[in-house]
Design an enzyme around this catalytic site. Structure first.
Site, mmCIF file in Angstrom:
data_model
loop_
_atom_site.group_PDB
_atom_site.id
_atom_site.type_symbol
_atom_site.label_atom_id
_atom_site.label_comp_id
_atom_site.label_asym_id
_atom_site.label_seq_id
_atom_site.Cartn_x
_atom_site.Cartn_y
_atom_site.Cartn_z
ATOM 1 N N SER A 129 -11.569 1.093 -5.700
ATOM 2 C CA SER A 129 -11.172 1.622 -6.997
ATOM 3 C C SER A 129 -12.317 1.751 -8.006
ATOM 4 O O SER A 129 -12.209 1.327 -9.156
ATOM 5 C CB SER A 129 -10.035 0.749 -7.554
ATOM 6 N N TYR A 175 -3.232 12.362 0.610
ATOM 7 C CA TYR A 175 -2.569 11.526 -0.395
ATOM 8 C C TYR A 175 -1.449 12.326 -1.070
ATOM 9 O O TYR A 175 -0.316 11.878 -1.195
ATOM 10 C CB TYR A 175 -3.593 11.050 -1.436
ATOM 11 N N ASP A 184 3.042 2.145 -4.875
ATOM 12 C CA ASP A 184 3.054 2.236 -6.355
ATOM 13 C C ASP A 184 3.675 3.535 -6.857
ATOM 14 O O ASP A 184 4.506 3.516 -7.777
ATOM 15 C CB ASP A 184 1.663 1.974 -6.970
ATOM 16 N N GLU A 199 0.844 -1.205 0.000
ATOM 17 C CA GLU A 199 0.000 0.000 0.000
ATOM 18 C C GLU A 199 0.873 1.246 0.000
ATOM 19 O O GLU A 199 1.854 1.331 0.765
ATOM 20 C CB GLU A 199 -0.895 -0.039 1.250
ATOM 21 N N ASP A 226 -4.239 0.937 -9.674
ATOM 22 C CA ASP A 226 -5.673 0.695 -9.885
ATOM 23 C C ASP A 226 -5.998 0.477 -11.364
ATOM 24 O O ASP A 226 -6.744 -0.428 -11.731
ATOM 25 C CB ASP A 226 -6.485 1.867 -9.329
HETATM 26 C C1 GLA Z 1 -5.080 4.812 -4.234
HETATM 27 C C2 GLA Z 1 -4.295 5.148 -5.491
HETATM 28 C C3 GLA Z 1 -3.319 4.039 -5.834
HETATM 29 C C4 GLA Z 1 -2.454 3.654 -4.630
HETATM 30 C C5 GLA Z 1 -3.328 3.423 -3.395
HETATM 31 C C6 GLA Z 1 -2.517 3.193 -2.147
HETATM 32 O O1 GLA Z 1 -5.921 3.723 -4.469
HETATM 33 O O2 GLA Z 1 -5.161 5.366 -6.575
HETATM 34 O O3 GLA Z 1 -2.521 4.426 -6.931
HETATM 35 O O4 GLA Z 1 -1.480 4.622 -4.381
HETATM 36 O O5 GLA Z 1 -4.198 4.522 -3.151
HETATM 37 O O6 GLA Z 1 -1.800 2.012 -2.250
#
Ligand code: GLA
Length: 372
Positions: free
Chosen positions: A109, A202, A19, A16, A153
């Site tokens: 997602s 984020y 990416d 987590e 995602d």
């Molecule tokens: C969201 C983002 C992903 C990833 C996750 C955390 O879902 O869209 O790209 O960074 O958070 O792992």
């Protein structure tokens, strides 16, 4: 003729917030999906209708490349239309109806499922390299929607595998199919909350990771992302990093290693070990990366007190959304009852519980198939 395209949501098993640090993730595509049905139109307009929200919007196709975000769900579709046009694809007048079973804000997602299914609908069967499709949708999210998200995602919405997880290397943009042990059920629990803080936090995390890389480069100039830092290297320089930056980096470095250990654990079938890695991942997200929240911690702690649960952790970006649980299949009905009852007793909200079946990535739905 109407053509229909589906793209799945996902549950990330482990890896987590790694990416966008070009590390490793291990998601499954799930059997919740967004379906976009497109029919050509003769009036020069792109019309989109969400059956779930019962909302419609339309634009002249000639304007699509120059629109500004409207901070609504339509931004995902317009962002994708814009990227398709920038990539040289013509987006013709059409009417697109959208229906999704991926709950919005669930951390499963729903946005990538919407992006990928609408991209395919607007392409209307024209060929596109799968990797290009995933990247184009990610670009729409980063540049039009305005979230600096990683590739996970969109990647899994395109490349998801029936019956298996995929381990994505977010630097080389390649993946390996990972078979999960047979005697385990993957259950997602949606907390039904999505805290406002999520988006700004984020972005802040991506900036803190960049700051960590900058600081580490003073000692290791070859480091260009946290992916390049292993625990040995990290221990050597940890003391020189400011506290918050150190904790953010420690999460990413240890999480990348947990992905590798989880994949190895899948081969060995050691469910106890896999469960421990889940819990370590959650604690790292809770205390070092600080992207969990009270409701997610409650779901994890409650899950761990239920018999037959190997492990539990938050999944996705955090600040609400869902947890993912590894469960003995014989215990899953009781798990569902207990987690739902206890969460309701505490927050007066019923969580949604999904038994997740690893599913295939996006595809066209053959015309004879009925769409639900
Ligand atoms: C969201 C983002 C992903 C990833 C996750 C955390 O879902 O869209 O790209 O960074 O958070 O792992």
């Amino acid at each position: 003729m109407t053509r229909a395209f589906r793209a799945p949501g996902r549950v990330n098993l482990i890896g987590e917030h790694t990416d966008y640090n070009l590390g490793f993730v291990l998601p499954i595509a799930v059997d919740l999906a967004c379906v976009a049905r497109a029919a050509p139109a003769a009036d020069g307009r792109l019309r989109i209708h969400s059956e779930d929200l019962n909302e419609s919007a339309d634009w002249a196709v000639a304007d699509l490349a120059n629109l500004s975000p409207s901070h609504a769900w339509t931004d995902y579709v317009i962002g994708v239309a814009r990227e398709l046009i920038l990539a040289g694809y013509d987006v013709g007048p059409q009417s697109i109806r959208i229906h999704s079973t991926v709950p919005i804000g669930s951390g499963l997602s729903s946005s990538a499922a919407l992006e990928v299914s609408s991209a395919l609908a607007m392409l209307g069967g024209r060929p596109i390299e799968p990797m290009r499709l995933a990247q184009l949708c990610q670009k729409a999210e980063r540049e039009f929607v305005g979230v600096p998200s990683g590739i996970m995602d969109q990647y899994v919405a395109v490349f998801g595998q029936e019956g298996a997880a995929i381990e994505i290397d977010c630097r080389s943009l390649t993946h390996k199919v990972v078979t999960l042990p047979p005697d385990v059920e993957i259950v997602a629990v949606n907390s039904m909350v999505k805290h406002e803080l999520g988006r700004s936090a984020y972005r802040e995390r991506t900036e803190q990771c960049a700051a960590a890389v900058e600081a580490i480069r003073a000692s290791y100039p070859e480091v260009s992302s946290l992916r390049d830092v292993d625990t040995r290297m990290f221990c050597g320089i940890a003391a020189s990093l400011p506290d918050k930056i150190r904790r953010r980096a420690r999460h990413v470095v240890t999480e990348d290693e947990r992905v590798g250990r989880f994949v190895a654990g899948c081969r060995g079938g050691d469910l106890g070990k896999l469960g421990e890695l889940f819990v370590d991942s959650h604690r790292s997200l809770q205390f070092d990366y600080e992207v969990s929240c009270e409701e997610l911690d409650f779901l994890v702690d409650t899950a761990l007190s239920i018999e037959g649960v190997y492990g539990a952790r938050m999944t996705g970006g955090g600040f609400g959304g869902s947890t993912v649980n590894l469960i003995d299949p014989a215990a899953s009905a009781r798990f569902e009852r207990e987690i739902s009852g206890k969460y309701h007793a505490r927050y007066s909200v019923r969580p949604q519980v999904y038994r997740c079946r690893p599913s295939a990535g996006a595809s066209e739905i053959p015309p004879c198939t009925s769409i639900h």
